[in-house]
Design a protein around this motif. Structure first.
Motif, PDB file in Angstrom:
ATOM      1  N   UNK A   1       0.838  -1.204   0.000  1.00 22.51           N
ATOM      2  CA  UNK A   1       0.000   0.000   0.000  1.00 22.51           C
ATOM      3  C   UNK A   1       0.869   1.249   0.000  1.00 22.51           C
ATOM      4  N   UNK A   2       1.914   1.233   0.814  1.00 24.50           N
ATOM      5  CA  UNK A   2       2.824   2.385   0.873  1.00 24.50           C
ATOM      6  C   UNK A   2       3.522   2.586  -0.470  1.00 24.50           C
ATOM      7  N   UNK A   3       3.893   1.479  -1.116  1.00 26.19           N
ATOM      8  CA  UNK A   3       4.548   1.559  -2.416  1.00 26.19           C
ATOM      9  C   UNK A   3       3.637   2.065  -3.517  1.00 26.19           C
ATOM     10  N   UNK A   4       2.317   1.930  -3.327  1.00 22.34           N
ATOM     11  CA  UNK A   4       1.351   2.419  -4.310  1.00 22.34           C
ATOM     12  C   UNK A   4       0.808   3.798  -3.933  1.00 22.34           C
ATOM     13  N   UNK A   5       1.551   4.521  -3.093  1.00 26.19           N
ATOM     14  CA  UNK A   5       1.261   5.928  -2.759  1.00 26.19           C
ATOM     15  C   UNK A   5      -0.005   6.133  -1.941  1.00 26.19           C
ATOM     16  N   UNK A   6      -0.442   5.108  -1.199  1.00 26.81           N
ATOM     17  CA  UNK A   6      -1.546   5.326  -0.278  1.00 26.81           C
ATOM     18  C   UNK A   6      -1.079   6.208   0.867  1.00 26.81           C
ATOM     19  N   UNK A   7      -1.942   7.086   1.333  1.00 23.55           N
ATOM     20  CA  UNK A   7      -1.585   7.934   2.464  1.00 23.55           C
ATOM     21  C   UNK A   7      -1.635   7.110   3.743  1.00 23.55           C
ATOM     22  N   UNK A   8      -0.994   7.638   4.798  1.00 22.23           N
ATOM     23  CA  UNK A   8      -1.005   6.930   6.073  1.00 22.23           C
ATOM     24  C   UNK A   8      -2.433   6.820   6.627  1.00 22.23           C
ATOM     25  N   UNK A   9      -3.254   7.832   6.359  1.00 23.06           N
ATOM     26  CA  UNK A   9      -4.648   7.780   6.808  1.00 23.06           C
ATOM     27  C   UNK A   9      -5.386   6.641   6.104  1.00 23.06           C
ATOM     28  N   UNK A  10      -5.139   6.479   4.819  1.00 19.54           N
ATOM     29  CA  UNK A  10      -5.792   5.403   4.061  1.00 19.54           C
ATOM     30  C   UNK A  10      -5.298   4.036   4.514  1.00 19.54           C
ATOM     31  N   UNK A  11      -3.988   3.935   4.767  1.00 22.13           N
ATOM     32  CA  UNK A  11      -3.426   2.673   5.239  1.00 22.13           C
ATOM     33  C   UNK A  11      -4.005   2.315   6.603  1.00 22.13           C
ATOM     34  N   UNK A  12      -4.109   3.320   7.483  1.00 19.72           N
ATOM     35  CA  UNK A  12      -4.668   3.089   8.813  1.00 19.72           C
ATOM     36  C   UNK A  12      -6.102   2.583   8.716  1.00 19.72           C
ATOM     37  N   UNK A  13      -6.867   3.168   7.799  1.00 21.11           N
ATOM     38  CA  UNK A  13      -8.266   2.758   7.626  1.00 21.11           C
ATOM     39  C   UNK A  13      -8.357   1.336   7.074  1.00 21.11           C
ATOM     40  N   UNK A  14      -7.591   1.051   6.021  1.00 18.30           N
ATOM     41  CA  UNK A  14      -7.687  -0.243   5.364  1.00 18.30           C
ATOM     42  C   UNK A  14      -7.196  -1.385   6.254  1.00 18.30           C
ATOM     43  N   UNK A  15      -6.136  -1.139   7.027  1.00 20.45           N
ATOM     44  CA  UNK A  15      -5.546  -2.201   7.838  1.00 20.45           C
ATOM     45  C   UNK A  15      -5.896  -2.069   9.317  1.00 20.45           C
ATOM     46  N   UNK A  16      -6.821  -1.139   9.614  1.00 21.54           N
ATOM     47  CA  UNK A  16      -7.399  -0.999  10.962  1.00 21.54           C
ATOM     48  C   UNK A  16      -6.367  -0.650  12.036  1.00 21.54           C
ATOM     49  N   UNK A  17      -5.522   0.326  11.701  1.00 21.27           N
ATOM     50  CA  UNK A  17      -4.642   0.888  12.718  1.00 21.27           C
ATOM     51  C   UNK A  17      -5.376   2.020  13.439  1.00 21.27           C
ATOM     52  N   UNK A  18      -4.948   2.312  14.636  1.00 15.84           N
ATOM     53  CA  UNK A  18      -5.651   3.292  15.462  1.00 15.84           C
ATOM     54  C   UNK A  18      -5.590   4.687  14.872  1.00 15.84           C
ATOM     55  N   UNK A  19      -4.449   5.020  14.228  1.00 16.94           N
ATOM     56  CA  UNK A  19      -4.259   6.361  13.699  1.00 16.94           C
ATOM     57  C   UNK A  19      -3.233   6.325  12.572  1.00 16.94           C
ATOM     58  N   UNK A  20      -3.148   7.394  11.755  1.00 20.81           N
ATOM     59  CA  UNK A  20      -2.107   7.470  10.719  1.00 20.81           C
ATOM     60  C   UNK A  20      -0.700   7.356  11.298  1.00 20.81           C
ATOM     61  N   UNK A  21      -0.499   7.905  12.498  1.00 20.60           N
ATOM     62  CA  UNK A  21       0.820   7.812  13.134  1.00 20.60           C
ATOM     63  C   UNK A  21       1.172   6.362  13.458  1.00 20.60           C
ATOM     64  N   UNK A  22       0.165   5.594  13.881  1.00 20.30           N
ATOM     65  CA  UNK A  22       0.394   4.175  14.162  1.00 20.30           C
ATOM     66  C   UNK A  22       0.764   3.430  12.884  1.00 20.30           C
ATOM     67  N   UNK A  23       0.083   3.763  11.781  1.00 19.71           N
ATOM     68  CA  UNK A  23       0.396   3.140  10.487  1.00 19.71           C
ATOM     69  C   UNK A  23       1.798   3.521  10.040  1.00 19.71           C
ATOM     70  N   UNK A  24       2.169   4.788  10.247  1.00 20.98           N
ATOM     71  CA  UNK A  24       3.501   5.256   9.861  1.00 20.98           C
ATOM     72  C   UNK A  24       4.586   4.509  10.625  1.00 20.98           C
TER      73      UNK A  24
END
Length: 202
Positions: A152-175
């Motif tokens: 997802x990161x390699x396909x330019x998804x934002x951290x907010x989108x990654x957090x949503x798709x993979x159910x992380x608590x926040x974009x910072x957690x995904x980062x």
């Protein structure tokens, strides 16, 4: 229980209580608030959104708002809860649309270049398939969660989108998770020099 939430203070008290029943009741009250949904609907229409986007952005905004409350980032003296949620929803939708357009443009450009190269050099198609297969194998060695994160990161998804798709608590957690997975991948390449050699050769 919704009748108890007659102002922002009672909603905040429930969200800060740490009691799941009260938190869920407050979130449900906000989720069913037709006036709030109408304000979000109006903002999204300005940005080109559709009716189905309203529910999605409201749910995402509620998750973000709860995180902000828990982390003491929300200041009730500066903004009403409804105003705050509308702003979050609009920002999230704008970011989502911008990311989709960027990925679409990048994909179209890359596909045009790849297709032109393949037409000029048929051997390139075989090489590309080999590259994709090796990279998939390499990412799988980091574990399924890391594979999804790094793709997802390699396909330019934002951290907010990654957090949503993979159910992380926040974009910072995904980062942080992406950082850990990249470190795991680097360690793997350091421990397996034959993989690094093959990666450089493809």
């Amino acid at each position: 229980m919704n009748h108890l939430f007659n102002n922002d203070n009672t909603i905040l008290e429930a969200l800060r209580s740490g009691v799941s029943i009260q938190i869920n009741a407050a979130l449900r009250h906000l989720c069913l608030n037709e006036k709030l949904k109408g304000a979000i609907r109006q903002q999204l229409r300005i940005l080109g959104g559709a009716e189905e986007d309203v529910r999605e952005m409201l749910n995402q905004a509620l998750v973000a708002f709860l995180n902000h409350v828990e982390e003491n980032k929300y200041d009730p003296t500066r903004s009403a809860i409804s105003t705050y949620l509308v702003k979050i929803a609009a920002q999230m939708y704008y970011t989502k649309r911008r990311s989709e357009h960027r990925r679409s443009a990048m994909h179209d450009r890359s596909m045009d270049v790849v297709q032109a190269d393949i037409e000029m050099n048929p051997e390139l198609e075989f090489n590309l398939q080999h590259q994709r297969a090796f990279l998939d194998k390499l990412l799988m060695m980091t574990g399924e969660k890391c594979r999804q994160l790094l793709q997802l990161h390699g396909h330019s998804y934002t951290m907010a989108e990654i957090a949503e798709k993979l159910q992380y608590k926040s974009p910072d957690s995904a980062k942080m998770a992406v950082h850990d997975c990249r470190k795991k991948l680097n360690n793997l390449l350091s421990e397996r020099p034959e993989l690094l050699k093959e990666l450089r050769e493809i």
